[in-house]
Design an enzyme around this catalytic site. Structure first.
Site, PDB file in Angstrom:
ATOM      1  N   LYS A 113     -15.012 -38.824  21.132  1.00 56.74           N
ATOM      2  CA  LYS A 113     -15.784 -39.757  21.965  1.00 56.74           C
ATOM      3  C   LYS A 113     -15.755 -41.150  21.363  1.00 56.74           C
ATOM      4  O   LYS A 113     -15.747 -42.147  22.084  1.00 56.74           O
ATOM      5  CB  LYS A 113     -17.232 -39.282  22.115  1.00 56.74           C
ATOM      6  CG  LYS A 113     -17.376 -38.081  23.040  1.00 56.74           C
ATOM      7  CD  LYS A 113     -18.834 -37.833  23.352  1.00 56.74           C
ATOM      8  CE  LYS A 113     -19.032 -36.547  24.132  1.00 56.74           C
ATOM      9  NZ  LYS A 113     -20.441 -36.188  24.261  1.00 56.74           N
ATOM     10  N   LYS A 200      -9.434 -29.779  28.474  1.00 52.13           N
ATOM     11  CA  LYS A 200     -10.697 -29.181  28.932  1.00 52.13           C
ATOM     12  C   LYS A 200     -11.235 -29.888  30.180  1.00 52.13           C
ATOM     13  O   LYS A 200     -11.156 -31.112  30.267  1.00 52.13           O
ATOM     14  CB  LYS A 200     -11.715 -29.306  27.783  1.00 52.13           C
ATOM     15  CG  LYS A 200     -12.970 -28.502  27.949  1.00 52.13           C
ATOM     16  CD  LYS A 200     -13.973 -28.843  26.870  1.00 52.13           C
ATOM     17  CE  LYS A 200     -14.556 -30.214  27.085  1.00 52.13           C
ATOM     18  NZ  LYS A 200     -15.726 -30.545  26.278  1.00 52.13           N
ATOM     19  N   LYS A 203     -16.916 -33.665  32.409  1.00 54.02           N
ATOM     20  CA  LYS A 203     -17.638 -34.574  33.303  1.00 54.02           C
ATOM     21  C   LYS A 203     -17.137 -35.994  33.142  1.00 54.02           C
ATOM     22  O   LYS A 203     -17.249 -36.805  34.043  1.00 54.02           O
ATOM     23  CB  LYS A 203     -19.128 -34.584  32.939  1.00 54.02           C
ATOM     24  CG  LYS A 203     -19.901 -33.360  33.332  1.00 54.02           C
ATOM     25  CD  LYS A 203     -21.385 -33.601  33.018  1.00 54.02           C
ATOM     26  CE  LYS A 203     -22.030 -32.389  32.407  1.00 54.02           C
ATOM     27  NZ  LYS A 203     -22.702 -32.621  31.143  1.00 54.02           N
TER      28      LYS A 203
END
Ligand code: TYM
Length: 338
Positions: A113, A200, A203
């Site tokens: 991230k 993966k 969202k």
């Protein structure tokens, strides 16, 4: 006899997708029949990357409604919002002060991230796993049902409980915090993107076509599955090394159709993508239909939803404050009645 306890949560960032459902929520729903369940909407985690306040508010309510619509029963389980139970932030601070910084810098999700955020990485993002440890440890949790991507965070929670609290502050070898176990199911623990079977489902993927959201209309589901990446082979099989897309979509089909892996593999072993995709589409639409129906009824009555969250909060507060008090006592804080 006391039932074992589970704890888990989902971030209210964007709309929940079938990965969140198949990897996590679906398992909570089963486990609540035999375990005492605490599930929360982890809104404090949702602000560790830049957020929009209006969306956070709406997503918090919609996530809570989806827990119930997916089958979490507020009469037997505690459903609440993380920020409503103040002990989460307070225990997080206590754990921050005893967790080595280099444990945090190793976290894979932080690294991934952080790359996306560039110069804008917050301290909160680095601290995300400690807050998650606080969430879990406050409830003397036995089991944490999550998807595979949370394995490292669970290990950290266990290390903090064992090495940083119990061994340092435990008296007469008595544990202060229960050391939780992850519960990662064999099936559904890692649902992959519709656009790339090696990535993966997430969202935060900027491509909406990469995921099926729990609230997608039948038309949208049909379109997304039509566009989903395929390969040139005939026969849909479980083969995550050479055929990641077939493996992923057959895995989803085996769960949502209720057939299970073996029967799904037999049913689809000889058919081509042209026949398989409509089968998967229909199975997804029928599995999501009852969830969507209940969700839209619930969203007509936000007062009822807020009542559920208030009840959940009061049950959570009781357990969490007891644990917090215990930790503060052994760490040497002057006690006062709370
Ligand atoms: P979040 O919102 O990223 O994910 C929520 C749950 O969904 C699972 N999941 C998946 N499972 C299978 N396939 C996928 N593609 C997929 N994507 C997500 C996640 O593993 C997770 O179980 N950090 C947590 C939220 C959290 C939490 C906690 C969980 C905060 N505190 C305490 C358990 C206990 C998270 O991943 O949120």
């Amino acid at each position: 006899m006391n039932r074992k306890r589970i704890f888990s949560g989902v971030q209210p960032t964007g709309s929940l997708h079938i990965g969140n459902w198949l990897g996590a929520i679906r398992n909570w729903v089963e486990l609540q029949k035999s375990h005492e369940a605490f599930v929360c909407v982890v809104d404090l985690h949702a602000i560790t990357t830049p957020h929009n306040p209006k969306e956070l508010l709406e997503n918090t309510l919609s996530t809570a409604a989806l827990y119930k619509a997916c089958g979490m029963d507020p009469d037997i389980s505690s459903i609440f919002v993380q920020s409503h139970v103040k002990a989460h932030s307070e225990l997080c601070w206590l754990l921050n002060c005893i967790t080595p910084l280099n444990w945090m810098e190793r976290m894979i999700q932080f690294k991934e991230k952080a790359i996306k955020q560039g110069d804008n990485v917050s301290i909160g993002l680095l601290d995300y796993p400690v807050l998650m440890a606080a969430d879990i440890l406050l409830y003397d949790t036995d089991l944490v049902p999550v998807g595979e991507d949370q394995k490292q965070h669970l290990e950290l929670a266990r290390d903090i409980a064992q090495q940083r609290i119990n061994s340092r502050f435990g008296i007469n070898e008595e544990n202060i915090l229960k050391v939780p176990q992850p519960l990662i199911m064999k099936e559904g623990a890692k649902i992959m993107s519709l656009c790339d079977g090696k990535v993966k489902m997430s969202k935060s993927d900027s491509n909406e076509n990469s995921r099926i959201s729990l609230l997608d209309s039948p038309d949208l589901i049909r379109k997304k599955i039509k566009r989903a990446k395929t390969d040139a082979e005939i026969g849909i099989e479980f083969n995550n090394i050479n055929r990641p897309e077939a493996d992923n979509l057959l895995g989803i089909y085996s769960i949502v159709s209720g057939l299970g892996k073996e029967k799904a593999a037999i049913e689809c072993g000889e058919i081509g993508w042209g026949k398989f995709k409509p089968l998967l589409t229909d199975a997804l639409i029928s599995a999501l239909e009852p969830i969507q129906k209940e969700y839209f009824i619930l969203r007509e009555d936000n007062d009822y939803l807020k009542k559920i969250l208030e009840n959940g909060q009061s049950k959570a507060d009781e357990v969490a404050n007891r644990t917090l008090k215990r930790v503060k006592k052994v760490m040497g804080f002057l006690q006062r009645e709370i």
